[in-house]
Design a protein around this motif. Structure first.
Motif, PDB file in Angstrom:
ATOM      1  N   PRO A  46       0.827  -1.217   0.000  1.00 56.67           N
ATOM      2  CA  PRO A  46       0.000   0.000   0.000  1.00 56.67           C
ATOM      3  C   PRO A  46       0.859   1.264   0.000  1.00 56.67           C
ATOM      4  O   PRO A  46       2.016   1.257   0.437  1.00 56.67           O
ATOM      5  N   SER A  47       0.284   2.334  -0.492  1.00 55.96           N
ATOM      6  CA  SER A  47       1.020   3.601  -0.577  1.00 55.96           C
ATOM      7  C   SER A  47       1.351   4.181   0.797  1.00 55.96           C
ATOM      8  O   SER A  47       2.300   4.950   0.931  1.00 55.96           O
ATOM      9  N   PHE A  48       0.569   3.823   1.825  1.00 56.53           N
ATOM     10  CA  PHE A  48       0.800   4.365   3.166  1.00 56.53           C
ATOM     11  C   PHE A  48       1.683   3.455   4.029  1.00 56.53           C
ATOM     12  O   PHE A  48       1.732   3.614   5.248  1.00 56.53           O
ATOM     13  N   THR A  49       2.382   2.518   3.393  1.00 53.41           N
ATOM     14  CA  THR A  49       3.276   1.632   4.150  1.00 53.41           C
ATOM     15  C   THR A  49       4.419   2.436   4.755  1.00 53.41           C
ATOM     16  O   THR A  49       5.140   3.139   4.032  1.00 53.41           O
ATOM     17  N   GLU A  86      -4.719  -4.413   3.365  1.00 53.70           N
ATOM     18  CA  GLU A  86      -4.386  -3.953   2.024  1.00 53.70           C
ATOM     19  C   GLU A  86      -3.350  -4.857   1.366  1.00 53.70           C
ATOM     20  O   GLU A  86      -3.400  -5.084   0.149  1.00 53.70           O
TER      21      GLU A  86
END
Length: 284
Positions: free
Chosen positions: A123-126, A245
């Motif tokens: 995910p982009s928010f990792t 995610e």
């Protein structure tokens, strides 16, 4: 790794004993005598002690109750010193054991982040990998402090809650917290070691569901203990969303087996590349 395992085992043994026995040593009840205006020394003191011993009852282990004020004062000072040392060491052991247990999953995480984990879609928010170790170290330390504070409060509790269910949970919250802790340190071997992403996500959900009532009970016993677990709750919520995610981006292939997913595939590819590199002499 062996040192961490040994330290964790001894720490858990210590915590188990500490949960059963209090380190506070009660002062032995002594018969008091009026202070004497004349100082007694030497032979007179021995004679005086002999007379008092003949009239005093014996305490356990054939120890006579003494009337000398300085003997009572010495015992009280030694007892207070021992209790102070014990009260200083015990929380440190709780914290270190909590951190060492949490660090037991580090080898699985390190190996995975250097191989297959970097090749699967995330995910982009990792969060960056470098922040996981310090964040979890702080969280495990806070968990150790909170559990120790709750344990101390339970020992000194004069009366339980009027609600029998709440009373049962309060007096047994340490074993419940221990079960939650074992589930927590099992996550890294399952998610990173076995590469079972769905099982890891299910375990995250169970951790989140069980942590909420634990925090509520901690608040009912000691407010600060509940507050200390709030950062863990927030981070666990983020970890649960992240694992969800990751499972969506790396779905399980039913045709290849229920537990087969992109993580296992990428791990096999990585191993094949490493084996090929050894064969052509690029890697030793």
């Amino acid at each position: 790794m062996k040192f961490l395992a040994i330290g964790f085992v001894f720490g858990m043994i210590f915590i188990s004993l500490d949960s059963c026995f209090s380190f506070q040593i009660p002062l032995t009840t002594r018969q008091s005598f009026p202070a004497r205006s004349v100082s007694v020394t030497g032979a007179n003191r021995q004679k005086d002690d002999k007379i008092h011993r003949s009239t005093l009852p014996r305490l356990p282990n054939n120890i006579y109750a003494r009337s000398a004020p300085h003997d009572v004062l010495y015992h009280r000072k030694s007892t207070e010193l021992y209790s102070h040392c014990a009260s200083s060491i015990v929380p440190v052991v709780w914290v270190l054991t909590s951190v060492l247990g949490g660090a037991s999953g580090t080898p699985f995480v390190v190996k995975s982040t250097q191989t297959w984990y970097t090749t699967i879609p995330l995910p982009s928010f990792t969060p960056p990998n470098r922040i996981f170790a310090p964040v979890w170290t702080v969280l495990y330390a806070l968990m150790g402090i909170a559990s120790w504070r709750v344990r101390q409060t339970i020992i000194s509790m004069q009366s339980a809650s009027g609600n029998p269910i709440l009373s049962f949970l309060q007096y047994n919250i340490i074993p419940f917290s221990f079960i939650h802790y074992i589930m927590n340190i099992s996550w890294a071997p399952i998610f990173f070691g076995l590469k079972r992403l769905r099982m890891g996500h299910v375990l995250n959900v169970l951790l989140l569901v069980t942590l909420i009532p634990i925090i509520g009970i901690y608040f009912s016993i000691d407010v600060w203990s509940g507050i200390l677990l709030l950062p863990y709750l927030l981070w666990l919520g983020l970890a649960t969303r992240l694992s969800s995610e990751v499972c969506k981006l790396n779905p399980t292939e039913v045709k290849l087996g229920y537990w087969y997913n992109n993580a296992k595939l990428q791990d096999q590819i990585w191993k094949l590349r490493k084996e090929a590199g050894k064969r052509v002499g690029f890697e030793s």
